[in-house]
Scaffold this motif. Structure first.
Motif, mmCIF file in Angstrom:
data_model
loop_
_atom_site.group_PDB
_atom_site.id
_atom_site.type_symbol
_atom_site.label_atom_id
_atom_site.label_comp_id
_atom_site.label_asym_id
_atom_site.label_seq_id
_atom_site.Cartn_x
_atom_site.Cartn_y
_atom_site.Cartn_z
ATOM 1 N N TRP A 193 -10.259 -4.766 6.098
ATOM 2 C CA TRP A 193 -10.904 -4.610 4.197
ATOM 3 C C TRP A 193 -11.430 -3.223 4.090
ATOM 4 O O TRP A 193 -10.951 -2.542 3.107
ATOM 5 C CB TRP A 193 -11.686 -5.798 4.630
ATOM 6 N N GLY A 194 -12.734 -3.000 4.866
ATOM 7 C CA GLY A 194 -13.320 -1.745 3.920
ATOM 8 C C GLY A 194 -12.586 -0.443 4.547
ATOM 9 O O GLY A 194 -11.950 0.391 3.250
ATOM 10 N N PHE A 195 -11.447 0.168 5.487
ATOM 11 C CA PHE A 195 -10.119 1.027 5.802
ATOM 12 C C PHE A 195 -9.465 0.672 4.794
ATOM 13 O O PHE A 195 -9.356 2.030 4.317
ATOM 14 C CB PHE A 195 -9.819 1.411 7.373
ATOM 15 N N ASP A 196 -8.989 -0.157 4.200
ATOM 16 C CA ASP A 196 -7.887 -0.427 3.445
ATOM 17 C C ASP A 196 -8.655 0.314 1.408
ATOM 18 O O ASP A 196 -7.780 0.762 1.370
ATOM 19 C CB ASP A 196 -7.482 -1.708 2.897
ATOM 20 N N LEU A 197 -9.655 0.044 1.440
ATOM 21 C CA LEU A 197 -10.156 -0.343 0.597
ATOM 22 C C LEU A 197 -10.073 1.511 0.143
ATOM 23 O O LEU A 197 -9.868 2.069 -0.331
ATOM 24 C CB LEU A 197 -11.549 -0.628 0.259
ATOM 25 N N SER A 198 -10.507 2.399 1.481
ATOM 26 C CA SER A 198 -10.536 4.336 1.422
ATOM 27 C C SER A 198 -8.767 4.302 0.874
ATOM 28 O O SER A 198 -9.250 5.271 0.150
ATOM 29 C CB SER A 198 -11.232 4.123 2.592
ATOM 30 N N SER A 199 -8.326 3.451 1.962
ATOM 31 C CA SER A 199 -6.877 4.475 1.421
ATOM 32 C C SER A 199 -6.860 4.025 0.317
ATOM 33 O O SER A 199 -6.166 4.832 -0.439
ATOM 34 C CB SER A 199 -6.060 3.807 2.081
ATOM 35 N N GLY A 200 -7.297 2.889 -0.224
ATOM 36 C CA GLY A 200 -6.473 2.421 -1.557
ATOM 37 C C GLY A 200 -6.920 3.533 -2.916
ATOM 38 O O GLY A 200 -7.069 3.944 -3.766
ATOM 39 N N GLN A 201 -8.032 3.894 -2.264
ATOM 40 C CA GLN A 201 -9.630 4.564 -3.130
ATOM 41 C C GLN A 201 -8.190 5.598 -3.702
ATOM 42 O O GLN A 201 -8.818 6.468 -5.036
ATOM 43 C CB GLN A 201 -10.743 5.534 -2.403
ATOM 44 N N ARG A 202 -7.460 6.558 -2.751
ATOM 45 C CA ARG A 202 -6.983 7.423 -2.854
ATOM 46 C C ARG A 202 -5.849 7.765 -4.633
ATOM 47 O O ARG A 202 -5.239 8.702 -4.985
ATOM 48 C CB ARG A 202 -6.000 8.100 -2.017
ATOM 49 N N PHE A 203 -6.028 5.945 -4.850
ATOM 50 C CA PHE A 203 -5.153 6.437 -6.096
ATOM 51 C C PHE A 203 -5.486 4.803 -7.119
ATOM 52 O O PHE A 203 -4.688 4.523 -7.803
ATOM 53 C CB PHE A 203 -3.358 4.752 -5.187
ATOM 54 N N VAL A 204 -6.878 5.908 -7.280
ATOM 55 C CA VAL A 204 -7.527 4.720 -8.309
ATOM 56 C C VAL A 204 -7.058 5.063 -9.687
ATOM 57 O O VAL A 204 -6.637 4.422 -10.405
ATOM 58 C CB VAL A 204 -9.182 4.937 -8.101
ATOM 59 N N ASP A 219 0.607 -1.147 0.110
ATOM 60 C CA ASP A 219 0.006 -0.193 -0.417
ATOM 61 C C ASP A 219 1.097 1.302 0.166
ATOM 62 O O ASP A 219 2.069 1.375 -0.161
ATOM 63 C CB ASP A 219 -1.164 0.273 1.177
ATOM 64 N N ASN A 220 -0.156 2.263 0.042
ATOM 65 C CA ASN A 220 1.052 3.653 0.076
ATOM 66 C C ASN A 220 1.933 4.162 0.917
ATOM 67 O O ASN A 220 3.193 4.863 1.322
ATOM 68 C CB ASN A 220 -0.089 5.179 -0.372
ATOM 69 N N LEU A 221 1.970 3.320 2.525
ATOM 70 C CA LEU A 221 2.785 3.298 3.261
ATOM 71 C C LEU A 221 3.736 2.218 2.976
ATOM 72 O O LEU A 221 4.263 1.793 4.453
ATOM 73 C CB LEU A 221 1.973 3.386 4.728
ATOM 74 N N GLY A 222 3.672 1.353 2.181
ATOM 75 C CA GLY A 222 4.893 0.523 1.982
ATOM 76 C C GLY A 222 4.670 -0.804 3.316
ATOM 77 O O GLY A 222 5.550 -1.271 3.213
ATOM 78 N N ARG A 223 3.067 -1.571 3.301
ATOM 79 C CA ARG A 223 3.185 -2.362 4.248
ATOM 80 C C ARG A 223 2.114 -3.545 3.363
ATOM 81 O O ARG A 223 2.428 -3.432 1.900
ATOM 82 C CB ARG A 223 1.754 -2.074 4.778
ATOM 83 N N ASP A 224 2.125 -5.008 3.422
ATOM 84 C CA ASP A 224 2.495 -6.069 3.021
ATOM 85 C C ASP A 224 0.920 -6.021 2.393
ATOM 86 O O ASP A 224 0.293 -6.041 3.491
ATOM 87 C CB ASP A 224 3.073 -6.611 3.263
ATOM 88 N N ILE A 225 0.249 -6.141 1.304
ATOM 89 C CA ILE A 225 -1.211 -6.377 1.147
ATOM 90 C C ILE A 225 -1.684 -7.038 1.608
ATOM 91 O O ILE A 225 -2.867 -7.626 2.787
ATOM 92 C CB ILE A 225 -1.878 -5.814 0.105
ATOM 93 N N LEU A 226 -1.091 -8.155 1.129
ATOM 94 C CA LEU A 226 -1.545 -10.007 1.502
ATOM 95 C C LEU A 226 -2.203 -10.171 3.357
ATOM 96 O O LEU A 226 -2.560 -10.503 3.518
ATOM 97 C CB LEU A 226 -0.645 -10.680 0.901
ATOM 98 N N SER A 227 -0.794 -9.829 4.270
ATOM 99 C CA SER A 227 -0.750 -9.518 5.411
ATOM 100 C C SER A 227 -1.413 -9.455 6.055
ATOM 101 O O SER A 227 -2.473 -9.544 6.888
ATOM 102 C CB SER A 227 0.372 -9.440 6.115
ATOM 103 N N ARG A 228 -2.181 -7.532 5.321
ATOM 104 C CA ARG A 228 -3.277 -7.161 6.164
ATOM 105 C C ARG A 228 -4.326 -7.338 5.465
ATOM 106 O O ARG A 228 -5.678 -7.662 6.482
ATOM 107 C CB ARG A 228 -3.341 -5.381 5.110
#
Lengths: 292, 317, 335
Positions: free
Chosen positions: A240-251, A73-82
Motif C-alpha cells: 500500500w505505502g509503495f503504491d501510494l508513492s508511485s501514485g503520487q507522481r500522477f497527482v 496504475d501507471n503500469l496497467g496493473r489492476d489496483i483492486l488486486s494490488r
C-alpha cells in the motif's frame, strides 16, 4: 494461584458483558470485524483478487470502471488486486514486527526488572534513549542499513517498539517482585526462572496485551511510511505505502484512484486495529485512558 | 446589601435538590425549611450522605448541570432557584462565600495566592488594579494570621492549616453576607481544627457575617453554632438553639446522635452507634425516614410525620 | 530553586542522555547485519576498492576507536563528509534545517490551537455534540497516514482547485533577502508582502497536513486530562468564587491538565518530527527529512548517520525546552 484464577475468569466475564452491552463493546466488535475482514483478504487473496497484481492487464492509468473497479496504475496493473494483495504485506509485517518487539522487549524487561543492579540501570538508560527517539527515524536508519525485505522491515519496526515492552515489563516486575506471594515462593526455594515464569510473568501479561494491540496500528502505519519512502519490500510486490508513492507522481494528472484506494486500505486497517485496541484497553485497564 | 438587626439573610422553603443519575433522581435534599439571620452561625449536622453537603453546594447551585432544584431559596431578597449561570455568578463569592472540606485539594496548587485573590476580586470589581487588590489581599491575609509576603507563594508551599486560612481569607475577601463552611476542619488535625474554628468565629463577629457550618461532628457545632439543624435522609428532622438541642433533644435521631459522641469518661466503655443505615435516597420509603432504625417506632410512623413547633424549635416526628 | 539554576541543572542532566543517544545510534548502525561499504559499492566490487572505501570511511579502525572519533566529531560539529557531494554533512544540514524548523513551528501552532481550544471546550461540554465530534476526529485522524492525508489535500487543493502549489517552498519569482532561512520571517523582515504571501501559500498545505494529523493525539490528551481536572475540588471552589467560565476552564482546569501532558510532550514532538520526514517527502519540502530520504536512496551513509545524530540532538534540545516551560507552568517541579 487459585485466587488469581478466579480473578481472571471474573475479568473474562466482565469482558463478555461489556462486549455485548456498552459503547466500548461495540467499538471492539467493529474493530475486530475490520481486522477479520483484512485477515480473510490476506489469506484468500488469490481467490478474491480478480487479476494478477503484478501483471499488466489494462491500459496505463485507467479510471475505475466495471472492468477495473479501482482503476489501473501507471503500469496497467489492476489496483483492486494490488490493494487486496497488499494486505498480505501490511498484516504480516505489522504482526511480525510487534511479535519480534515482544520477544526482544519482554525477556529483557523481565530480567532487567528482576535482577536490578547495574545491568538494570544500563539497560534502562539505553531503552529510554531509544524510547524518546522518533520511532520512524530509528526505523528508517535500520531499514536503510538492512535493505528491503519482509524480515528486515519487521526487524526495523521491532526495534522501535521493543523499548515500550521493556519499560512496561521492567517497571511492573520491579513492583511485583516485592509482593508477598513472590517472597513466599522464594522462601519456599523456587528458582529464579521459576519465579519469573510462574509468578511474575502471568501478572504483568495483561498490561502487555493492551500495549500489543495498540502497537499493531502503529506498526502498520510505520510500515506504510517506510514503504512510502521507498524503504519497504522490493517492487513489484503489492504494498500500500509503495503504491501510494508511485501514485503520487500522477497527482497533477488527477489520477485520484491511484491514491485514494491504497490509502483507504491503510486507514481502514489502522482504524480496525486502533478501535480493537481501544476496546481491549478500556476493558482490561480502565485507568490507562485517563493518562493518554 | 444592608440588613437590619435580626434580618434574615437566607431562607429556604420546601427546598428540594434532586440529582440526576443513570438510575434516576437521587433526592439528596427533599424539602428543607430553614432560615439564617444576619451574623449568626447555624450548624447543619448529620451523617455522611444525609444531603447536608448537597444543601451547602446547592445554595450556590454548584451541582452538576442536570440537577433539579425546586421550592424557594431566598438569598437576601432574591430567589436564586430560577437564576441562570450568569446571574448566579454575581451571587457566588460576592454574597455567599464558600469554604471547602479539604484545603489540600480546594486551592489550585500551582496558582500563586495573590493571583487567586486578584482573579476573584477582578471578577466582581472589574476595574480593580493589581496594587489595590494586593493591598486588600494583604489586609485579609493578616486577619487570618498569614504574613502578607506569603501571597507571592504557591498554595503547595503551605501546610494544611495554613491553606485553610487562605481558603477562609479567599471566601471573606469580598465581604459576603453568608459563608458556607462545608466540613471546614474535617481533614485537619485536632489542634489546628480548634484554631481554625476560633478564627472563623472571630471573623464572623468582626465582619458580622452569617455562617452556615456543615459538619458531621457535633463537637464542632457545639463550639461555634448559635442554632443547630439536624439532617437525616435529605430532610431536617429537628432544629433549635444549640443548648436545647444538646440538653433537651426531642427527635429520637438527635438523641441517638448525641449518645454516639465518643467521650473520655473511663466508665463509658462502649462506643455507642446507631444500628442500621439511612434509606436509599433514590427510592425513599413513605412515612418517617428514620422509622427503620428508630427504637421508639410506632404505627403512626408509617405516615409522613408532621412538623411540630415545640420549645422555640421545630421537630419532624 | 530559582528558574535559572533549574535550567542549568536541566542542561547538565541532558549531557549523559546525549551521550547515551549517540552511543545507541552508533552501535545500532554498527551491530546490525549489513555492510555499508558493500551497500555503497554493490556486491561485485573488487576487494581493493572495498578496502580503500573502508579506509576512507574509517571503518578499518577498531570499533572503539571509531566510536571515540565519532563522539569527538559530534562535539566539534563535524558530522562527517557526504560521500555523494563531498560536502560537510553539518553544513548541508545547516542549510536545510530552517525549512524543517519552519514547517514544525507552524504545524505545532496548529496542533496547539486545535488541541488546546477544542480539547478544553469538549471537556467543558463532555458528551455533547462538540465532544463527540472531537472523539471521532481524533480516532479518525489517528488512523490516517500523514503522507496520504497530504496526497489527498494535494489532489483537492493543488490538482483540482488549483488554489495552492503542489509542493516546494518558494516560487522562483520572489527574491527577498534570506537572513534566518525561515522564509516567513525573512519576508516579514524585508517587508516583502508579495513574497510573504507566496511563501505562506507554499507553507499552507504541508503545515495543515502535519498539524491536523498530530493534533489528533494531542486533542485527546488535553480533553481527557481537562475532564479529569474539571472534577477536582479546586475547580468547584473557583466556581464558588463566582469566576467566569474562561478563568475556571483555562486558568485552572486546563492549566493543571497540562502538568501530566508535559511529561509526554517530548513524545508528541518526536511524532511531529517523524511526521515531518513524511510530509517533507510528500510536498518536496527541502528540509532535513527529505534530505535523509534522498541520502538513503544514494546510500550516503555518513550523511545518514549525521542526520540521525542531528535529529537526536534536536530532540534533546526540545525536551529541555519542554521541561523549562513545564517548570514555568508548574512551579512544583522546581522545588
Amino acid at each position: 494461584m487459585v485466587k488469581n484464577k478466579s480473578f481472571l475468569s471474573e475479568r473474562i466475564g466482565e469482558f463478555v458483558r461489556d462486549l455485548t452491552g456498552s459503547g466500548t463493546g461495540r467499538l471492539t466488535i467493529v474493530g475486530s470485524s475490520i481486522l477479520i475482514f483484512f485477515i480473510v483478504l490476506a489469506i484468500f487473496a488469490p481467490y478474491i483478487a480478480p487479476y494478477d497484481p503484478t501483471e499488466k492487464v489494462g491500459l496505463s492509468l485507467e479510471p475505475p470502471s466495471r472492468q477495473f473497479w479501482f482503476g489501473t496504475d501507471n503500469l496497467g496493473r489492476d489496483i483492486l488486486s494490488r490493494v487486496i494483495y497488499g494486505s498480505r504485506i501490511a498484516l504480516s509485517i505489522s504482526f511480525m514486527g510487534v511479535a519480534i518487539a515482544f520477544l526482544i522487549g519482554v525477556p529483557l524487561g523481565l530480567f532487567s526488572g528482576y535482577l536490578g543492579g547495574w545491568v538494570d540501570r544500563i539497560l534502562t538508560l539505553i531503552m529510554d534513549a531509544m524510547y524518546i527517539f522518533p520511532g520512524l527515524v530509528l526505523a528508517i536508519a535500520i531499514a536503510a542499513v538492512l535493505g528491503p525485505g519482509v524480515i528486515n522491515i519487521s526487524l526495523s519496526i521491532a526495534v522501535v517498539y521493543a523499548p515500550t515492552y521493556f519499560r512496561i515489563i521492567r517497571n511492573q516486575v520491579a513492583s511485583v517482585k516485592s509482593e508477598l506471594y513472590v517472597e513466599a515462593a522464594r522462601a519456599l526455594g523456587a528458582k529464579n526462572w521459576e519465579i519469573l515464569l510462574k509468578y511474575i510473568f502471568p501478572n504483568v501479561l495483561p498490561s502487555v496485551v493492551v500495549v500489543l494491540s495498540m502497537n499493531l496500528a502503529d506498526a502498520l502505519m510505520t510500515e506504510a511510511g517506510l514503504s512510502f519512502l521507498g524503504l519497504g519490500i522490493a517492487p513489484p510486490t503489492p504494498d500500500w505505502g509503495f503504491d501510494l508513492s508511485s501514485g503520487q507522481r500522477f497527482v497533477l494528472s488527477r489520477a485520484w484512484w491511484g491514491i485514494l484506494f491504497p490509502g483507504l486500505a491503510i486507514v481502514f486497517a489502522a482504524l480496525g486495529f486502533s478501535m480493537f485496541s481501544e476496546g481491549i484497553n478500556e476493558l482490561l485497564n480502565p485507568t490507562i485512558r485517563e493518562r493518554r | 446589601m444592608s440588613y437590619a438587626k435580626d434580618e434574615i439573610v437566607l431562607k429556604a422553603q420546601g427546598l428540594k435538590i434532586h440529582y440526576h443519575t443513570q438510575k434516576g433522581y437521587v433526592r439528596a435534599v427533599d424539602g428543607i425549611d430553614l432560615f439564617v439571620r444576619k451574623g449568626e452561625t447555624i450548624g447543619v449536622v448529620g451523617e455522611s450522605g444525609c444531603g447536608k453537603s448537597t444543601f451547602g453546594q446547592g445554595i450556590l447551585k454548584l451541582l452538576p448541570a442536570k440537577t433539579k432544584y425546586e421550592g424557594e431559596l431566598l438569598v437576601g431578597t432574591t430567589n436564586v432557584i430560577p437564576l441562570d449561570e450568569k446571574e448566579m455568578k454575581k451571587v457566588r463569592g460576592k454574597i455567599v462565600g464558600m469554604i471547602f472540606q479539604d484545603p489540600m485539594t480546594s486551592l489550585n496548587p500551582i496558582v500563586k495566592v495573590e493571583k487567586l485573590f486578584h482573579e476573584t476580586l477582578k471578577e466582581h470589581e472589574p476595574n480593580i488594579s493589581m496594587e489595590i487588590s494586593r493591598e486588600r489581599t494583604a489586609r485579609i491575609l493578616e486577619k487570618v494570621g498569614i504574613e502578607p509576603e506569603r501571597m507571592r507563594e504557591y498554595p503547595f508551599q503551605f501546610s494544611g492549616g495554613m491553606r485553610q486560612r487562605v481558603m477562609i481569607a479567599l471566601a471573606l475577601v469580598l465581604n459576603p453576607d453568608i459563608v458556607i463552611a462545608d466540613e471546614p476542619t474535617t481533614s485537619l488535625d485536632v489542634i489546628v481544627q480548634a484554631q481554625i474554628l476560633e478564627l472563623l468565629d472571630e471573623l464572623r463577629r468582626s465582619y458580622n457575617t452569617s455562617v452556615i457550618l456543615i459538619t458531621h461532628d457535633l463537637g464542632v457545632v457545639a463550639q461555634m453554632a448559635d442554632r443547630i439543624a439536624v439532617m437525616y435522609a435529605g430532610q431536617i428532622v429537628e432544629q433549635n438553639i444549640k443548648n436545647k438541642i444538646y440538653y433537651q433533644p426531642k427527635h429520637p435521631y438527635t438523641k441517638l446522635l448525641l449518645k454516639s459522641i465518643p467521650n473520655t469518661n473511663p466508665k463509658d466503655l462502649q462506643l455507642n452507634f446507631i444500628p442500621g443505615s439511612p434509606p436509599s435516597l433514590l427510592d425513599v420509603p413513605p412515612g418517617c425516614r428514620f422509622a427503620s432504625r428508630c427504637p421508639f417506632k410506632m404505627t403512626v410512623c408509617e405516615k409522613e410525620p408532621p412538623v411540630f413547633e415545640i420549645d422555640e424549635g421545630q421537630v419532624k416526628c | 530553586m530559582s528558574l535559572r539554576s533549574y535550567i542549568i541543572t536541566r542542561i547538565i542532566l541532558a549531557l549523559p542522555m546525549i551521550f547515551i543517544l549517540l552511543a545507541v545510534i552508533f552501535f545500532i548502525l554498527r551491530i546490525i547485519p549489513g555492510d555499508p561499504v558493500l551497500a555503497i559499492l554493490g556486491g561485485k566490487a573488487p576487494i581493493e576498492v572495498i578496502q580503500q572505501k573502508r579506509h576512507e570511511l574509517g571503518l578499518d579502525k577498531p570499533v572503539i576507536v571509531q566510536f571515540f572519533d565519532y563522539i569527538r566529531g559530534v562535539i566539534t560539529g563535524n558530522l562527517g563528509t557526504s560521500t555523494l557531494t563531498n560536502r560537510s554533512v553539518f553544513e548541508e544540514l545547516k542549510d536545510r534545517f530552517p525549512a524543517t524548523l519552519e514547517l514544525t513551528i507552524f504545524s505545532f501552532l496548529i496542533v496547539l490551537v486545535i488541541g488546546l481550544f477544542w480539547g478544553a471546550e469538549s471537556a467543558w461540554r463532555k458528551d455533547e455534540g462538540l465532544d463527540i465530534v472531537a472523539r471521532v476526529y481524533s480516532l479518525l485522524l489517528y488512523a490516517i497516514p500523514v503522507f496520504w492525508f497530504g496526497l489527498i489535500l494535494q489532489l483537492i487543493f493543488a490538482s483540482y482547485l488549483r488554489w495552492l502549489p503542489v509542493g516546494g517552498r518558494i516560487s522562483a519569482v520572489t527574491n527577498f533577502k534570506i537572513v534566518t532561512g525561515l522564509y516567513v520571517l525573512d519576508a516579514l523582515l524585508s517587508k516583502d508582502w508579495r513574497g510573504l504571501l507566496d511563501v505562506l501559500r507554499y507553507l499552507t498545505l504541508p503545515s495543515i497536513t502535519l498539524g491536523l494529523v498530530i493534533s489528533s493525539v494531542f486533542l485527546r490528551m488535553v480533553r481527557n486530562n481537562t475532564v479529569l481536572m474539571l472534577s477536582k475540588d479546586f475547580v468547584k471552589a473557583a466556581r464558588a468564587r463566582g469566576l467566569r467560565k474562561k478563568i475556571v476552564l483555562y486558568g485552572h482546569a486546563v492549566r493543571n491538565a497540562f502538568v501530566p501532558i508535559f511529561t509526554i510532550m517530548g513524545m508528541e514532538f518526536a511524532a511531529l518530527l517523524a511526521g515531518a520526514i513524511l510530509t517533507e517527502t510528500t510536498f518536496s519540502w527541502p528540509g532535513i527529512g527529505s534530505y535523509l530520504v534522498m541520502k538513503i536512496r544514494y546510500r550516503d551513509f555518513p550523511a545518514i548517520q549525521g542526520t540521525i545524530v542531528f535529529f537526536a540532538l534536536f530532540i534533546v534540545v526540545i525536551s529541555i525546552i519542554i521541561d523549562i516551560v513545564n517548570a514555568l507552568v508548574d512551579p512544583r517541579v522546581r522545588y
